[in-house]
Motif scaffolding. Structure first.
Motif, PDB file in Angstrom:
ATOM      1  N   GLY A   1       0.574  -1.647  -0.134  1.00  0.00           N
ATOM      2  CA  GLY A   1       0.231   0.046   0.009  1.00  0.00           C
ATOM      3  C   GLY A   1       0.820   1.384  -0.383  1.00  0.00           C
ATOM      4  O   GLY A   1       1.239   2.313  -0.241  1.00  0.00           O
ATOM      5  N   ARG A   2       2.197   1.547   0.530  1.00  0.00           N
ATOM      6  CA  ARG A   2       2.841   2.012   0.822  1.00  0.00           C
ATOM      7  C   ARG A   2       3.532   2.540  -0.288  1.00  0.00           C
ATOM      8  O   ARG A   2       3.549   4.084  -0.908  1.00  0.00           O
ATOM      9  CB  ARG A   2       4.190   2.333   1.996  1.00  0.00           C
ATOM     10  N   ILE A   3       3.762   1.285  -1.405  1.00  0.00           N
ATOM     11  CA  ILE A   3       4.654   1.769  -2.530  1.00  0.00           C
ATOM     12  C   ILE A   3       3.417   2.470  -3.752  1.00  0.00           C
ATOM     13  O   ILE A   3       3.769   3.694  -4.257  1.00  0.00           O
ATOM     14  CB  ILE A   3       4.900   0.822  -3.353  1.00  0.00           C
TER      15      ILE A   3
ATOM     16  N   PHE B   1       8.914   4.462   1.904  1.00  0.00           N
ATOM     17  CA  PHE B   1       9.533   3.168   2.401  1.00  0.00           C
ATOM     18  C   PHE B   1       9.307   3.082   4.053  1.00  0.00           C
ATOM     19  O   PHE B   1       9.762   2.212   5.200  1.00  0.00           O
ATOM     20  CB  PHE B   1      11.441   4.262   3.069  1.00  0.00           C
ATOM     21  N   ALA B   2       8.332   4.145   4.560  1.00  0.00           N
ATOM     22  CA  ALA B   2       7.659   4.235   5.971  1.00  0.00           C
ATOM     23  C   ALA B   2       6.754   3.034   5.821  1.00  0.00           C
ATOM     24  O   ALA B   2       5.787   3.080   5.152  1.00  0.00           O
ATOM     25  CB  ALA B   2       7.262   5.188   6.484  1.00  0.00           C
ATOM     26  N   LYS B   3       6.584   3.300   7.524  1.00  0.00           N
ATOM     27  CA  LYS B   3       5.805   1.508   7.850  1.00  0.00           C
ATOM     28  C   LYS B   3       4.221   2.351   7.947  1.00  0.00           C
ATOM     29  O   LYS B   3       4.496   3.597   7.883  1.00  0.00           O
ATOM     30  CB  LYS B   3       6.155   0.870   9.020  1.00  0.00           C
TER      31      LYS B   3
ATOM     32  N   ASN C   1       0.545   3.669   9.148  1.00  0.00           N
ATOM     33  CA  ASN C   1       0.601   4.874  10.431  1.00  0.00           C
ATOM     34  C   ASN C   1       1.844   4.886  11.142  1.00  0.00           C
ATOM     35  O   ASN C   1       1.652   4.858  12.504  1.00  0.00           O
ATOM     36  CB  ASN C   1       0.223   3.939  11.357  1.00  0.00           C
ATOM     37  N   SER C   2       2.939   5.015  10.032  1.00  0.00           N
ATOM     38  CA  SER C   2       4.107   5.905  11.085  1.00  0.00           C
ATOM     39  C   SER C   2       4.099   7.400  11.021  1.00  0.00           C
ATOM     40  O   SER C   2       3.568   7.931  10.431  1.00  0.00           O
ATOM     41  CB  SER C   2       5.633   6.049   9.897  1.00  0.00           C
ATOM     42  N   PRO C   3       4.758   7.880  11.946  1.00  0.00           N
ATOM     43  CA  PRO C   3       5.169   9.723  12.477  1.00  0.00           C
ATOM     44  C   PRO C   3       5.521  10.245  10.574  1.00  0.00           C
ATOM     45  O   PRO C   3       5.571  11.519  10.873  1.00  0.00           O
ATOM     46  CB  PRO C   3       5.450   9.212  13.850  1.00  0.00           C
ATOM     47  N   LEU C   4       6.040   9.180  10.238  1.00  0.00           N
ATOM     48  CA  LEU C   4       7.027  10.470   8.988  1.00  0.00           C
ATOM     49  C   LEU C   4       5.645  10.668   8.052  1.00  0.00           C
ATOM     50  O   LEU C   4       6.984  11.522   7.320  1.00  0.00           O
ATOM     51  CB  LEU C   4       8.443   9.112   8.511  1.00  0.00           C
ATOM     52  N   PHE C   5       4.833   9.565   8.205  1.00  0.00           N
ATOM     53  CA  PHE C   5       3.648  10.284   7.464  1.00  0.00           C
ATOM     54  C   PHE C   5       2.678  12.208   7.264  1.00  0.00           C
ATOM     55  O   PHE C   5       3.071  13.032   6.431  1.00  0.00           O
ATOM     56  CB  PHE C   5       2.441   9.657   6.915  1.00  0.00           C
TER      57      PHE C   5
END
Length: 107
Positions: free
Chosen positions: A2-4, A72-74, A76-80
């Motif tokens: 999904g992230r890709i 690259f983030a998983k 629900n990562s805060p990097l979003f």
């Protein structure tokens, strides 16, 4: 997976700005920048359009860079938060850049 997909969608949306920049480069008349606004009367149309195109290319580059956490983030990562805040900063930056271009080339 999904992230890709999210990053690919972000990339496709970012590529739109490259096409806007290319259209600005090829335009024979001054191009508008803000929605529903008339382009200013400028001294040098070619240089003005080139400067506006550079703003759009800068925006594409910035969008591409701030969208990397989407790839690259998983989940629900805060990097979003980086793409969200980064996009807001980019919008402000290109508005300021355009206002300086308009001031420089306006008759």
């Amino acid at each position: 997976m999904g992230r890709i997909i999210g990053f690919i969608i972000w990339l496709i949306c970012s590529l739109i700005f490259v096409f806007i920049g290319i259209a600005a480069l090829k335009a024979k008349e001054p191009v508008g920048f803000f929605a529903q606004s008339e382009p200013p009367k400028v001294k040098d149309v070619k240089a003005y359009n080139r400067a506006v195109a550079k703003i759009w290319f800068f925006f594409f580059s910035g969008m591409l860079i701030i969208g990397l956490p989407l790839a690259f983030a998983k989940q629900n990562s805060p990097l979003f938060i980086i793409p969200i805040l980064g996009a807001m900063c980019l919008y402000i930056a290109i508005c300021v850049m355009y206002l300086s271009v308009e001031k420089k080339y306006k008759e």
